[in-house]
Motif scaffolding. Structure first.
Motif: not given
Length: 279
Positions: A87-88, A122, A142-144
């Protein structure tokens, strides 16, 4: 040792050599007594070869700490990694830990190692980069579904590290080379000489790697040659590098450029593999 196919690079590192493993191994001596890699990075060639005796070094102490923790504290590392989420908000909080020097100094080796692996998995393009203060500054990727806890590979690397003679250090590369004895094979994969001003990347550690450093490294290679120690070196195929190593065996190979935010600029480029011995 019988090579374990799960022993693989678990960190993405600028200049990683997975795509050139065949070129490198084809040019290696048929027999070596020990292996030394003073710029270990992601360790693609090391993990491919899995030598019984290896001297592993990098000026980046955080990277060497990761390898030491994988060797000595694998269970604790896996537990620590399992606490992270892709998560960012969490990413930037963790990334900023090194901005508070007192807080960062209070972290355990395990916490620091888990942080590096998490950020590497990440962050954008898996790019380890620090600023002049030594602070990690790559943005969130922002990788799934990044593979933050790659337990099979981490345990395989742990097993290899503990069943071979692995010596880990974070010295200046020249100090490492001075300690080596004849019969040790050296693979050198330094930060590359930039092919253009815009392509210059020196963010592995604060301080960078200048033209003068490239010359100092070549002088170290000259010393290895005088001492009868075989080396192989990778670098970009610039006129400067080819001139520096004009007295050595130079092989040109093609590699893909991957450090670029613009996809179409990630094309094939020439690299050199330099040796002080005949195959």
């Amino acid at each position: 040792m019988n090579n374990n196919k799960l022993v693989l690079p678990f960190l993405k590192w600028v200049g990683g050599k997975r795509q050139l493993l065949k070129n490198l191994t084809d040019l290696m001596p048929s027999k070596i007594n020990a292996y030394c890699e003073p710029f270990i990075g992601g360790g693609a060639l090391l993990f491919h070869l899995q030598p019984d005796i290896a001297y592993i070094n990098d000026i980046n102490s955080e990277l060497i700490n990761v390898y030491k923790v994988v060797k000595e504290n694998i269970d604790e590392l896996l537990i620590e990694l399992s606490r992270y989420k892709n998560e960012p908000e969490i990413f930037y909080e963790v990334r900023n830990w090194d901005r508070d020097k007192n807080f960062y100094a209070s972290l355990s080796n395990i916490q620091r190692a888990a942080r590096i692996i998490f950020l590497n998995k990440t962050c954008f393009n898996g790019l380890y980069r620090v600023n002049n203060s030594g602070e990690f500054n790559t943005p969130f990727g922002y990788y799934r579904k990044p593979n933050i806890v790659n337990e099979p590979v981490l345990r395989a690397v742990n097993n290899y590290f503990n069943n071979a003679e692995i010596y880990l250090s974070y010295y200046d590369y020249a100090d490492v080379l001075l300690t080596l004895k004849k019969g040790t094979f050296v693979y050198l994969d330094p930060p590359y000489d930039p092919v253009s001003e815009s392509s210059n990347f020196t963010g592995y550690s604060k301080g960078g790697f200048s033209k003068n450093e490239q010359i100092r490294l070549r002088e170290c290679c000259d010393d290895l040659t005088k001492r009868g120690i075989k080396f192989m070196l990778s670098n970009s195929a610039t006129d400067f590098i080819k001139e520096q190593y004009s007295e050595y065996n130079i092989t040109i190979v093609k590699a893909k450029r991957v450090v670029n935010s613009v996809g179409y600029k990630r094309g094939d480029i020439d690299e050199v593999i330099i040796r002080n011995y005949e195959k």
